[in-house]
Scaffold this motif. Structure first.
Motif, PDB file in Angstrom:
ATOM      1  N   GLU A   5      -0.257-156.772  62.377  1.00  0.00           N
ATOM      2  CA  GLU A   5      -0.798-155.628  61.464  1.00  0.00           C
ATOM      3  C   GLU A   5      -0.225-154.468  62.174  1.00  0.00           C
ATOM      4  OE1 GLU A   5      -4.575-155.549  59.873  1.00  0.00           O
ATOM      5  OE2 GLU A   5      -5.017-158.112  59.223  1.00  0.00           O
ATOM      6  N   VAL A   6       0.142-154.765  62.924  1.00  0.00           N
ATOM      7  CA  VAL A   6       1.074-153.317  63.769  1.00  0.00           C
ATOM      8  C   VAL A   6       1.993-153.331  63.329  1.00  0.00           C
ATOM      9  CG1 VAL A   6       1.054-151.838  66.106  1.00  0.00           C
ATOM     10  CG2 VAL A   6      -0.891-152.898  64.873  1.00  0.00           C
ATOM     11  N   PHE A   7       3.147-152.175  62.846  1.00  0.00           N
ATOM     12  CA  PHE A   7       4.408-152.076  63.241  1.00  0.00           C
ATOM     13  C   PHE A   7       5.005-151.717  64.129  1.00  0.00           C
ATOM     14  CE2 PHE A   7       3.665-150.893  58.763  1.00  0.00           C
ATOM     15  CZ  PHE A   7       3.998-151.931  57.942  1.00  0.00           C
ATOM     16  N   VAL A   8       6.210-152.126  65.257  1.00  0.00           N
ATOM     17  CA  VAL A   8       6.420-151.619  66.312  1.00  0.00           C
ATOM     18  C   VAL A   8       8.397-151.413  66.321  1.00  0.00           C
ATOM     19  CG1 VAL A   8       7.283-152.649  68.403  1.00  0.00           C
ATOM     20  CG2 VAL A   8       4.965-153.005  67.299  1.00  0.00           C
ATOM     21  N   GLU A   9       8.253-150.804  66.520  1.00  0.00           N
ATOM     22  CA  GLU A   9      10.391-150.480  67.078  1.00  0.00           C
ATOM     23  C   GLU A   9      10.445-150.080  68.242  1.00  0.00           C
ATOM     24  OE1 GLU A   9      11.553-147.870  62.926  1.00  0.00           O
ATOM     25  OE2 GLU A   9      10.797-146.354  64.775  1.00  0.00           O
ATOM     26  N   THR A  47      16.864-138.820  77.077  1.00  0.00           N
ATOM     27  CA  THR A  47      16.299-139.678  78.705  1.00  0.00           C
ATOM     28  C   THR A  47      14.615-139.691  79.027  1.00  0.00           C
ATOM     29  OG1 THR A  47      18.023-138.446  79.685  1.00  0.00           O
ATOM     30  CG2 THR A  47      16.993-139.281  81.932  1.00  0.00           C
ATOM     31  N   ILE A  48      14.405-141.071  79.419  1.00  0.00           N
ATOM     32  CA  ILE A  48      12.969-141.991  79.171  1.00  0.00           C
ATOM     33  C   ILE A  48      12.832-142.089  81.035  1.00  0.00           C
ATOM     34  CG2 ILE A  48      10.982-143.772  78.547  1.00  0.00           C
ATOM     35  CD1 ILE A  48      12.510-141.924  77.072  1.00  0.00           C
ATOM     36  N   PRO A  49      11.768-141.614  81.869  1.00  0.00           N
ATOM     37  CA  PRO A  49      12.076-142.682  83.313  1.00  0.00           C
ATOM     38  C   PRO A  49      11.571-143.826  83.116  1.00  0.00           C
ATOM     39  CG  PRO A  49      10.305-140.569  82.533  1.00  0.00           C
ATOM     40  CD  PRO A  49      10.701-141.042  81.125  1.00  0.00           C
ATOM     41  N   ALA A  50      10.656-144.204  82.855  1.00  0.00           N
ATOM     42  CA  ALA A  50      10.675-145.449  82.971  1.00  0.00           C
ATOM     43  C   ALA A  50      10.539-145.584  81.723  1.00  0.00           C
ATOM     44  CB  ALA A  50       9.052-145.568  84.023  1.00  0.00           C
ATOM     45  N   THR A  51      10.669-147.483  81.014  1.00  0.00           N
ATOM     46  CA  THR A  51      10.083-148.159  79.713  1.00  0.00           C
ATOM     47  C   THR A  51       8.670-147.705  79.714  1.00  0.00           C
ATOM     48  OG1 THR A  51      11.540-149.631  80.615  1.00  0.00           O
ATOM     49  CG2 THR A  51       9.875-150.654  78.527  1.00  0.00           C
ATOM     50  N   THR A  52       8.558-147.633  77.674  1.00  0.00           N
ATOM     51  CA  THR A  52       7.444-147.052  77.586  1.00  0.00           C
ATOM     52  C   THR A  52       6.877-147.278  75.877  1.00  0.00           C
ATOM     53  OG1 THR A  52       7.737-144.983  79.455  1.00  0.00           O
ATOM     54  CG2 THR A  52       5.738-144.680  77.166  1.00  0.00           C
ATOM     55  N   VAL A  53       5.906-147.626  76.145  1.00  0.00           N
ATOM     56  CA  VAL A  53       5.010-147.999  74.749  1.00  0.00           C
ATOM     57  C   VAL A  53       4.677-146.856  73.968  1.00  0.00           C
ATOM     58  CG1 VAL A  53       3.512-148.708  73.045  1.00  0.00           C
ATOM     59  CG2 VAL A  53       4.748-150.192  74.966  1.00  0.00           C
ATOM     60  N   TYR A  54       5.085-145.338  73.304  1.00  0.00           N
ATOM     61  CA  TYR A  54       4.940-144.573  72.609  1.00  0.00           C
ATOM     62  C   TYR A  54       3.350-145.233  71.237  1.00  0.00           C
ATOM     63  CZ  TYR A  54       7.953-142.245  75.695  1.00  0.00           C
ATOM     64  OH  TYR A  54       8.889-141.354  76.134  1.00  0.00           O
ATOM     65  N   TYR A  55       2.999-144.381  71.096  1.00  0.00           N
ATOM     66  CA  TYR A  55       1.388-145.431  70.331  1.00  0.00           C
ATOM     67  C   TYR A  55       1.286-143.491  70.038  1.00  0.00           C
ATOM     68  CZ  TYR A  55      -1.574-143.290  73.918  1.00  0.00           C
ATOM     69  OH  TYR A  55      -2.434-142.848  74.893  1.00  0.00           O
ATOM     70  N   PRO A  56       0.752-143.448  68.316  1.00  0.00           N
ATOM     71  CA  PRO A  56      -0.153-142.649  67.521  1.00  0.00           C
ATOM     72  C   PRO A  56      -1.339-142.580  68.131  1.00  0.00           C
ATOM     73  CG  PRO A  56       0.701-144.464  65.846  1.00  0.00           C
ATOM     74  CD  PRO A  56       1.484-144.707  67.275  1.00  0.00           C
ATOM     75  N   ALA A  57      -2.254-142.079  67.649  1.00  0.00           N
ATOM     76  CA  ALA A  57      -3.328-141.635  68.612  1.00  0.00           C
ATOM     77  C   ALA A  57      -4.744-143.190  68.248  1.00  0.00           C
ATOM     78  CB  ALA A  57      -4.404-139.562  68.559  1.00  0.00           C
ATOM     79  N   MET A 106       9.106-139.155  66.573  1.00  0.00           N
ATOM     80  CA  MET A 106       8.050-140.533  65.834  1.00  0.00           C
ATOM     81  C   MET A 106       8.242-140.756  65.113  1.00  0.00           C
ATOM     82  SD  MET A 106       7.747-141.958  70.317  1.00  0.00           S
ATOM     83  CE  MET A 106       8.744-141.737  71.707  1.00  0.00           C
ATOM     84  N   LYS A 107       7.858-141.914  64.339  1.00  0.00           N
ATOM     85  CA  LYS A 107       6.690-142.320  63.559  1.00  0.00           C
ATOM     86  C   LYS A 107       5.701-142.256  63.686  1.00  0.00           C
ATOM     87  CE  LYS A 107      10.925-144.242  60.365  1.00  0.00           C
ATOM     88  NZ  LYS A 107      11.711-145.045  60.129  1.00  0.00           N
ATOM     89  N   LEU A 108       4.327-141.426  63.394  1.00  0.00           N
ATOM     90  CA  LEU A 108       3.537-141.861  63.389  1.00  0.00           C
ATOM     91  C   LEU A 108       2.171-143.365  62.917  1.00  0.00           C
ATOM     92  CD1 LEU A 108       2.907-137.912  63.664  1.00  0.00           C
ATOM     93  CD2 LEU A 108       2.644-139.860  65.388  1.00  0.00           C
ATOM     94  N   ASP A 109       3.027-144.206  62.274  1.00  0.00           N
ATOM     95  CA  ASP A 109       2.285-144.777  61.797  1.00  0.00           C
ATOM     96  C   ASP A 109       1.966-146.553  62.519  1.00  0.00           C
ATOM     97  OD1 ASP A 109       5.051-145.286  60.687  1.00  0.00           O
ATOM     98  OD2 ASP A 109       4.647-146.635  58.633  1.00  0.00           O
ATOM     99  N   ARG A 110       3.227-146.332  63.862  1.00  0.00           N
ATOM    100  CA  ARG A 110       4.028-147.119  65.037  1.00  0.00           C
ATOM    101  C   ARG A 110       3.749-147.305  65.811  1.00  0.00           C
ATOM    102  NH1 ARG A 110       9.154-147.717  60.946  1.00  0.00           N
ATOM    103  NH2 ARG A 110       7.346-147.378  59.917  1.00  0.00           N
TER     104      ARG A 110
END
Length: 174
Positions: free
Chosen positions: A87-91, A125-135, A160-164
């Protein structure tokens, strides 16, 4: 009473009955000390006040025991529902020069049950692989990071989109 007698009383600091009264300077000093004491007590730390309280002695063994009320059971917090991966969208975005990395990691996320809705290249530029999330998806981000072997999660940034969830890959995940 003559003016001379009245002035003599004022100079000696006594009233008409002969009782001495303090000078205005002494009265102001007393008031200042009292105000300072009140201010100290009013602003004193509660812990210090509690330490100053003398505990009352426990009743002797010969006293009749008093019935104790059973403590009310504390309500346990309602457990949070499990994260439903599907049920969670991921990009997934590639921030490296490794061709096809976003597609490979996206396929790994899909195999784990996540709903991958896109993959592309990330500019910046991103310092390390990261999973970004809305609250609201913070728990899901932690779970996705575990599934992919990613150690860094961060709140989503403005672009970033806040639904995924958004995964930005660097060279530390293959």
């Amino acid at each position: 009473m003559t003016n001379f007698a009245r002035n003599a009383r004022l100079r000696t600091g006594r009233n008409e009955y002969g009782v001495a009264y303090p000078s205005p300077l002494v009265m102001l000093s007393i008031i200042a000390v009292a105000m300072a004491g009140i201010a100290f007590v009013a602003t004193n730390d509660q812990d210090l006040v509690e330490q100053a309280i003398v505990p009352v002695a426990a009743p002797s063994a010969s006293a009749a025991p008093t019935p104790t009320a059973e403590p009310t059971p504390k309500k346990k917090p309602k457990p949070k529902p499990p994260v439903e991966r599907g049920e969670v969208f991921v990009e997934v975005f590639n921030n490296t020069r490794i061709t096809g990395l976003a597609g490979r990691i996206g396929a790994r996320a899909t195999d784990a049950g996540w709903q991958v809705v896109g993959s592309d290249n990330w500019v910046g530029t991103i310092p390390a692989t990261t999973v970004y999330y809305p609250a609201r998806l913070k728990r899901a981000a932690k779970l996705l990071a575990l599934d992919l072997g990613v150690s860094r999660t961060q709140p989503a940034v403005e672009s970033m989109k806040l639904d995924r969830l958004t995964v930005v890959l660097t060279g530390d995940v293959t």
